[in-house]
Design a protein around this motif. Sequence first.
Motif, mmCIF file in Angstrom:
data_model
loop_
_atom_site.group_PDB
_atom_site.id
_atom_site.type_symbol
_atom_site.label_atom_id
_atom_site.label_comp_id
_atom_site.label_asym_id
_atom_site.label_seq_id
_atom_site.Cartn_x
_atom_site.Cartn_y
_atom_site.Cartn_z
ATOM 1 N N TRP A 1 2.604 5.223 -17.532
ATOM 2 C CA TRP A 1 1.189 5.348 -18.053
ATOM 3 C C TRP A 1 1.075 6.575 -19.147
ATOM 4 C CZ3 TRP A 1 -0.451 0.938 -17.625
ATOM 5 C CH2 TRP A 1 0.170 0.233 -16.377
ATOM 6 N N ALA A 2 1.959 7.473 -19.038
ATOM 7 C CA ALA A 2 1.837 8.529 -20.012
ATOM 8 C C ALA A 2 2.104 8.303 -21.438
ATOM 9 C CB ALA A 2 2.962 9.731 -19.468
ATOM 10 N N LEU A 3 3.097 7.167 -21.458
ATOM 11 C CA LEU A 3 3.299 6.507 -22.888
ATOM 12 C C LEU A 3 2.110 5.879 -23.223
ATOM 13 C CD1 LEU A 3 7.008 5.408 -22.311
ATOM 14 C CD2 LEU A 3 6.050 7.238 -23.714
ATOM 15 N N ARG A 4 1.655 4.980 -22.303
ATOM 16 C CA ARG A 4 0.558 3.858 -22.769
ATOM 17 C C ARG A 4 -0.913 4.664 -22.883
ATOM 18 N NH1 ARG A 4 1.745 -1.234 -23.169
ATOM 19 N NH2 ARG A 4 -0.662 -1.810 -22.523
ATOM 20 N N ASP A 5 -1.052 5.196 -21.734
ATOM 21 C CA ASP A 5 -2.731 5.520 -21.765
ATOM 22 C C ASP A 5 -2.816 7.131 -22.255
ATOM 23 O OD1 ASP A 5 -3.020 3.297 -20.132
ATOM 24 O OD2 ASP A 5 -3.202 4.358 -18.331
ATOM 25 N N VAL A 6 -1.832 7.975 -22.190
ATOM 26 C CA VAL A 6 -2.202 9.170 -22.788
ATOM 27 C C VAL A 6 -1.551 9.447 -24.434
ATOM 28 C CG1 VAL A 6 -1.534 11.799 -22.673
ATOM 29 C CG2 VAL A 6 -1.720 10.303 -20.588
ATOM 30 N N LEU A 7 -0.479 8.848 -24.556
ATOM 31 C CA LEU A 7 0.309 9.052 -25.946
ATOM 32 C C LEU A 7 -0.161 7.807 -26.804
ATOM 33 C CD1 LEU A 7 3.681 10.519 -24.956
ATOM 34 C CD2 LEU A 7 1.444 11.678 -25.795
ATOM 35 N N GLY A 8 -0.625 6.896 -26.357
ATOM 36 C CA GLY A 8 -1.403 5.746 -27.021
ATOM 37 C C GLY A 8 -0.087 4.950 -27.485
ATOM 38 N N MET A 9 1.158 4.892 -26.874
ATOM 39 C CA MET A 9 2.439 4.262 -27.386
ATOM 40 C C MET A 9 2.525 2.871 -26.301
ATOM 41 S SD MET A 9 4.860 7.533 -27.728
ATOM 42 C CE MET A 9 5.960 6.765 -28.718
ATOM 43 N N THR A 10 1.889 1.853 -26.928
ATOM 44 C CA THR A 10 1.748 0.704 -26.024
ATOM 45 C C THR A 10 2.797 -0.357 -26.233
ATOM 46 O OG1 THR A 10 0.402 -0.401 -27.726
ATOM 47 C CG2 THR A 10 -0.978 0.978 -26.096
#
Length: 154
Positions: A20-29
């Motif tokens: 979730w840090a990658l996807r939601d915070v850093l935008g790395m989906t």
Amino acid sequence: MKVNGIERPLDVDGDTPVLWALRDVLGMTGTKFGCGMGLCGACTIHVDGAPTRACLTTVESVGKANVSTIESLAATRVGRALQKAWLDLDVVQCGYCQSGQLMSATALLSKNTAPSDEEIDAAMSGNVCRCGTYVRIRAGIKEAARALSGKAVA
């Protein structure tokens, strides 16, 4: 958190899953949510080169380690060879699991440049493909291994 070699500031609780840090915070989906229980492998990332389930791994537990995601795959020789093999052999069907598959395959070929079928099956056993492309995935790994060894079939 250090992601793909770059220190990235995060303002999240330490128990936040890396996924979730990658996807939601850093935008790395590129890293996918699959089962949320570490059973399907869709969320596979590397933590200091080791394949790791991002849905079960907390930001706090990563500490100073380097997190590598599918977004960094083309920056490595092994990653590029796998991506080419995947395209050449039409490995992907729906594609949902493929980022996790490629991350696990990269970890395998980074340590073993000529894996046997059994070694491939063991390394990939934690990655589920709902389309059943396992034969093509194994062929893609073998093709990438051949390319990396300079023995690619023309």
